[in-house]
Design a protein around this motif. Structure first.
Motif, PDB file in Angstrom:
ATOM      1  N   LYS A 372     -41.039   3.899  57.125  1.00 45.53           N
ATOM      2  CA  LYS A 372     -41.095   3.303  55.788  1.00 45.53           C
ATOM      3  C   LYS A 372     -40.182   4.012  54.801  1.00 45.53           C
ATOM      4  O   LYS A 372     -39.712   3.400  53.844  1.00 45.53           O
ATOM      5  CB  LYS A 372     -42.541   3.304  55.277  1.00 45.53           C
ATOM      6  CG  LYS A 372     -43.426   2.253  55.933  1.00 45.53           C
ATOM      7  CD  LYS A 372     -44.714   2.027  55.180  1.00 45.53           C
ATOM      8  CE  LYS A 372     -45.651   3.195  55.302  1.00 45.53           C
ATOM      9  NZ  LYS A 372     -46.980   2.908  54.717  1.00 45.53           N
ATOM     10  N   GLN A 373     -39.921   5.291  55.018  1.00 49.16           N
ATOM     11  CA  GLN A 373     -39.025   6.023  54.129  1.00 49.16           C
ATOM     12  C   GLN A 373     -37.609   5.458  54.168  1.00 49.16           C
ATOM     13  O   GLN A 373     -36.850   5.599  53.216  1.00 49.16           O
ATOM     14  CB  GLN A 373     -39.014   7.503  54.508  1.00 49.16           C
ATOM     15  CG  GLN A 373     -40.311   8.223  54.218  1.00 49.16           C
ATOM     16  CD  GLN A 373     -40.254   9.678  54.627  1.00 49.16           C
ATOM     17  OE1 GLN A 373     -39.207  10.317  54.539  1.00 49.16           O
ATOM     18  NE2 GLN A 373     -41.379  10.222  55.074  1.00 49.16           N
ATOM     19  N   VAL A 374     -37.257   4.815  55.281  1.00 50.27           N
ATOM     20  CA  VAL A 374     -35.935   4.189  55.407  1.00 50.27           C
ATOM     21  C   VAL A 374     -36.013   2.702  55.097  1.00 50.27           C
ATOM     22  O   VAL A 374     -35.194   2.153  54.365  1.00 50.27           O
ATOM     23  CB  VAL A 374     -35.369   4.379  56.833  1.00 50.27           C
ATOM     24  CG1 VAL A 374     -33.995   3.724  56.948  1.00 50.27           C
ATOM     25  CG2 VAL A 374     -35.294   5.845  57.173  1.00 50.27           C
ATOM     26  N   SER A 375     -37.027   2.032  55.656  1.00 44.35           N
ATOM     27  CA  SER A 375     -37.067   0.566  55.593  1.00 44.35           C
ATOM     28  C   SER A 375     -37.351   0.015  54.198  1.00 44.35           C
ATOM     29  O   SER A 375     -36.736  -0.981  53.784  1.00 44.35           O
ATOM     30  CB  SER A 375     -38.106   0.028  56.583  1.00 44.35           C
ATOM     31  OG  SER A 375     -39.380   0.578  56.328  1.00 44.35           O
ATOM     32  N   VAL A 376     -38.259   0.639  53.455  1.00 46.80           N
ATOM     33  CA  VAL A 376     -38.593   0.104  52.121  1.00 46.80           C
ATOM     34  C   VAL A 376     -37.396   0.169  51.169  1.00 46.80           C
ATOM     35  O   VAL A 376     -37.027  -0.848  50.562  1.00 46.80           O
ATOM     36  CB  VAL A 376     -39.822   0.831  51.532  1.00 46.80           C
ATOM     37  CG1 VAL A 376     -40.050   0.400  50.089  1.00 46.80           C
ATOM     38  CG2 VAL A 376     -41.067   0.540  52.372  1.00 46.80           C
ATOM     39  N   PRO A 377     -36.741   1.337  51.000  1.00 46.60           N
ATOM     40  CA  PRO A 377     -35.549   1.357  50.134  1.00 46.60           C
ATOM     41  C   PRO A 377     -34.437   0.453  50.660  1.00 46.60           C
ATOM     42  O   PRO A 377     -33.699  -0.144  49.869  1.00 46.60           O
ATOM     43  CB  PRO A 377     -35.113   2.830  50.162  1.00 46.60           C
ATOM     44  CG  PRO A 377     -36.302   3.591  50.606  1.00 46.60           C
ATOM     45  CD  PRO A 377     -37.056   2.691  51.515  1.00 46.60           C
ATOM     46  N   SER A 378     -34.316   0.341  51.993  1.00 45.78           N
ATOM     47  CA  SER A 378     -33.271  -0.507  52.573  1.00 45.78           C
ATOM     48  C   SER A 378     -33.485  -1.970  52.227  1.00 45.78           C
ATOM     49  O   SER A 378     -32.542  -2.696  51.910  1.00 45.78           O
ATOM     50  CB  SER A 378     -33.242  -0.336  54.097  1.00 45.78           C
ATOM     51  OG  SER A 378     -32.889   0.972  54.458  1.00 45.78           O
ATOM     52  N   ALA A 379     -34.737  -2.421  52.304  1.00 46.85           N
ATOM     53  CA  ALA A 379     -35.042  -3.816  51.972  1.00 46.85           C
ATOM     54  C   ALA A 379     -34.750  -4.109  50.506  1.00 46.85           C
ATOM     55  O   ALA A 379     -34.170  -5.147  50.167  1.00 46.85           O
ATOM     56  CB  ALA A 379     -36.504  -4.120  52.292  1.00 46.85           C
ATOM     57  N   ILE A 380     -35.133  -3.183  49.634  1.00 42.06           N
ATOM     58  CA  ILE A 380     -34.890  -3.374  48.202  1.00 42.06           C
ATOM     59  C   ILE A 380     -33.398  -3.456  47.916  1.00 42.06           C
ATOM     60  O   ILE A 380     -32.928  -4.367  47.215  1.00 42.06           O
ATOM     61  CB  ILE A 380     -35.537  -2.229  47.391  1.00 42.06           C
ATOM     62  CG1 ILE A 380     -37.061  -2.289  47.514  1.00 42.06           C
ATOM     63  CG2 ILE A 380     -35.120  -2.309  45.919  1.00 42.06           C
ATOM     64  CD1 ILE A 380     -37.777  -1.092  46.916  1.00 42.06           C
ATOM     65  N   SER A 381     -32.620  -2.505  48.467  1.00 41.94           N
ATOM     66  CA  SER A 381     -31.177  -2.505  48.212  1.00 41.94           C
ATOM     67  C   SER A 381     -30.522  -3.736  48.810  1.00 41.94           C
ATOM     68  O   SER A 381     -29.568  -4.273  48.243  1.00 41.94           O
ATOM     69  CB  SER A 381     -30.540  -1.232  48.771  1.00 41.94           C
ATOM     70  OG  SER A 381     -30.594  -1.203  50.182  1.00 41.94           O
ATOM     71  N   CYS A 382     -31.044  -4.204  49.937  1.00 42.20           N
ATOM     72  CA  CYS A 382     -30.478  -5.401  50.570  1.00 42.20           C
ATOM     73  C   CYS A 382     -30.707  -6.629  49.697  1.00 42.20           C
ATOM     74  O   CYS A 382     -29.812  -7.462  49.526  1.00 42.20           O
ATOM     75  CB  CYS A 382     -31.125  -5.590  51.941  1.00 42.20           C
ATOM     76  SG  CYS A 382     -30.119  -6.526  53.099  1.00 42.20           S
ATOM     77  N   TYR A 383     -31.899  -6.762  49.148  1.00 35.87           N
ATOM     78  CA  TYR A 383     -32.184  -7.890  48.259  1.00 35.87           C
ATOM     79  C   TYR A 383     -31.367  -7.818  46.968  1.00 35.87           C
ATOM     80  O   TYR A 383     -31.233  -8.821  46.265  1.00 35.87           O
ATOM     81  CB  TYR A 383     -33.672  -7.936  47.926  1.00 35.87           C
ATOM     82  CG  TYR A 383     -34.520  -8.587  48.994  1.00 35.87           C
ATOM     83  CD1 TYR A 383     -34.024  -9.635  49.775  1.00 35.87           C
ATOM     84  CD2 TYR A 383     -35.826  -8.169  49.220  1.00 35.87           C
ATOM     85  CE1 TYR A 383     -34.799 -10.235  50.746  1.00 35.87           C
ATOM     86  CE2 TYR A 383     -36.624  -8.774  50.192  1.00 35.87           C
ATOM     87  CZ  TYR A 383     -36.093  -9.808  50.958  1.00 35.87           C
ATOM     88  OH  TYR A 383     -36.870 -10.410  51.915  1.00 35.87           O
ATOM     89  N   LEU A 384     -30.839  -6.631  46.672  1.00 36.85           N
ATOM     90  CA  LEU A 384     -29.981  -6.483  45.498  1.00 36.85           C
ATOM     91  C   LEU A 384     -28.498  -6.500  45.869  1.00 36.85           C
ATOM     92  O   LEU A 384     -27.642  -6.238  45.032  1.00 36.85           O
ATOM     93  CB  LEU A 384     -30.329  -5.185  44.755  1.00 36.85           C
ATOM     94  CG  LEU A 384     -31.732  -5.147  44.134  1.00 36.85           C
ATOM     95  CD1 LEU A 384     -31.989  -3.795  43.505  1.00 36.85           C
ATOM     96  CD2 LEU A 384     -31.889  -6.261  43.103  1.00 36.85           C
ATOM     97  N   GLY A 385     -28.198  -6.793  47.157  1.00 38.63           N
ATOM     98  CA  GLY A 385     -26.812  -7.023  47.550  1.00 38.63           C
ATOM     99  C   GLY A 385     -26.137  -5.927  48.343  1.00 38.63           C
ATOM    100  O   GLY A 385     -24.988  -6.080  48.743  1.00 38.63           O
TER     101      GLY A 385
END
Length: 479
Positions: A372-385
């Motif tokens: 989750k330390q990788v996946s949660v920030p990754s999902a957020i940044s992905c949704y922001l482009g």
């Protein structure tokens, strides 16, 4: 002993030691290595480290995901490794030694357009907002008037915002030529001047050329040159910028330093402007029109759905190779020729699809705190482009989420192109991207966006049940 001493020593050993490190730097969450011999790095052992949340290689750099504490770890690592601090630009230069010819060319193209992206994103949002207040007749007592027809405030705002939109898009060649001189290390003000000569008010505006009864010209007695502007044109600006840069570089080699300040700018700028208007401008215009017509015709033809499916499915793999940077030039050319781009919406949808696959992995691995330390920030940044952390840190690591995202992107792209969705310009490549979509197309873009969110999540969960990522899960279980 410092907090990360043991981990730093481990990582140094696993990447092949100090002698194998050409350059090392870091970004917000990752260590970025340029290795002399990538085969000396033990990737499995690096990924088994408790501190490490994933690895990938991109643009000639071996990148290790550390997390928010990367800057502290980096300082400890460089002390132990005896590797000096360096800039990200130095790292990019060093990384090119690990690239083939095509990768180097794509890297050059990326370095031209990357400094321009903030302005292009702002411009896209402004054009989108102007569309909302000036082109949607859904307001007023009878619901058939635009906001600028109802309010002087909105009318004034609509006119004022065009000042910024025009500066960004009509005068784009100025930014492109500047970016080239910046990248090539030549005199940037000369690039700005050359760019201005391509969009000077003296010239016939590029948008007025098709309907012009007569085109003005310079008469040199023995020859004439058409006075055509290249507003919003990409390829003429790129060609002119490189001619200026190489002229200056060549002249500095042959003109003595004592007089170079006078003669290098003079003999570089004047020939570059002349060549730009006599040769490169017309040629670049034709090439740009040819490219944009092929792409636009392909997307709007009876087989547009097939082109959309192929692009939507393949865009994420293009990001891995770096070839996706080529789409910036195509998008800008489409905007110049057709007043918008039907290519960019598919890019935004692909980014959303990659983020959605990560969301599914968050649900699947919800009990894995390290994940989750990788996946949660990754999902957020992905949704922001910003897709790289999601793609390299999660989706490619397991494989099947990446495939699920590609299928979701493909489906959403077919819906977008099939319904004629157009963007005003490049924008934020994720969920906020709807602000760059032409207002009349918002409804269908939201439908495509919903597909890009739902399909990858469902497929990722189905694929995980089918054990498509069994090997990856087994490797994760060993950590």
């Amino acid at each position: 002993m410092a907090k990360y001493t043991d981990s730093a020593k481990e990582l140094l050993e696993y990447v092949g030691g100090s002698d194998n490190i050409s350059v090392v730097t870091h970004c917000a969450t990752r260590m970025r290595f340029v290795l002399n011999d990538s085969n000396k790095a033990d990737l499995d052992k690096v990924e088994e480290m408790d501190l490490v949340k994933g690895t990938f290689t991109n643009a000639g750099q071996f990148q290790v995901i550390i997390g928010n504490e990367v800057s502290t770890f980096y300082n400890e690592f460089t002390k132990i490794a005896g590797v000096g601090d360096t800039s990200k630009e130095d790292a990019k230069v060093a990384a090119k030694q690990n690239m083939n010819f095509l990768q180097r060319m794509i890297s050059h193209l990326a370095e031209i357009f990357t400094p321009l992206i903030p302005a292009l994103v702002v411009g896209g949002l402004i054009l989108g907002f102007r569309n909302v207040i000036g082109a949607i007749p859904e307001f007023g007592p009878n619901g058939n008037q635009t906001l600028i027809e109802l309010s002087q405030f909105w009318a004034g705002t609509h006119a004022f915002l065009w000042l910024i939109g025009e500066a960004i898009f009509h005068f784009l060649p100025v930014g492109i030529v500047w970016a080239i001189t910046r990248k090539m290390g030549t005199t940037q003000i000369l690039g700005i001047v050359l760019g201005i000569t391509l969009v000077s008010p003296q010239l016939l505006n590029a948008y007025a050329v098709p309907g012009a009864e007569a085109i003005p010209f310079w008469d040199f007695g023995f020859a004439t040159v058409e006075m055509i502007g290249y507003q919003a044109q990409v390829i003429p600006a790129i060609l002119a910028g490189f001619v200026l840069a190489y002229l200056e570089i060549g002249l500095r080699k042959v003109i003595p330093n004592v007089i170079s300040m006078i003669f290098v700018p003079f003999f570089a700028l004047i020939p570059a402007v002349l060549i730009a208007h006599v040769v490169l401008g017309p040629i670049g215009w034709e090439i740009g029109s040819w490219i944009s017509n092929i792409v636009y015709s392909g997307l709007t033809s009876a087989f547009g759905w097939l082109f959309a499916a192929a692009f939507g499915f393949a865009y994420a793999p293009l990001v891995i190779t770096g070839l996706h940077h080529m789409t910036n030039a195509i998008d800008l050319q489409l905007m110049s020729e057709f007043g918008g781009t039907n290519l960019w919406p598919m890019i935004a949808l692909s980014n959303i699809a990659q983020g959605s696959a990560v969301v599914a992995m968050i649900i699947i691995n919800r009990h894995d705190e390290k994940e989750k330390q990788v996946s949660v920030p990754s999902a957020i940044s992905c949704y922001l482009g910003v897709t790289e952390p999601a793609m390299f840190g999660i989706n490619l690591k397991y494989g099947f989420p990446f495939l699920a995202a590609m299928i979701g992107s493909m489906t959403a792209a077919v819906i977008s192109v099939g319904s004629g969705v157009m963007a005003n310009s490049i924008g934020v490549g994720g969920i906020p991207g709807f602000l760059s979509i032409q207002a009349d197309d918002w409804a269908m873009f939201f439908v495509a966006m919903a597909v890009a969110i739902v399909v990858p999540i469902i497929l990722t969960m189905i694929f995980s049940k089918m054990k498509m990522g069994q090997n990856a899960f087994e490797r994760l279980g060993k950590k």
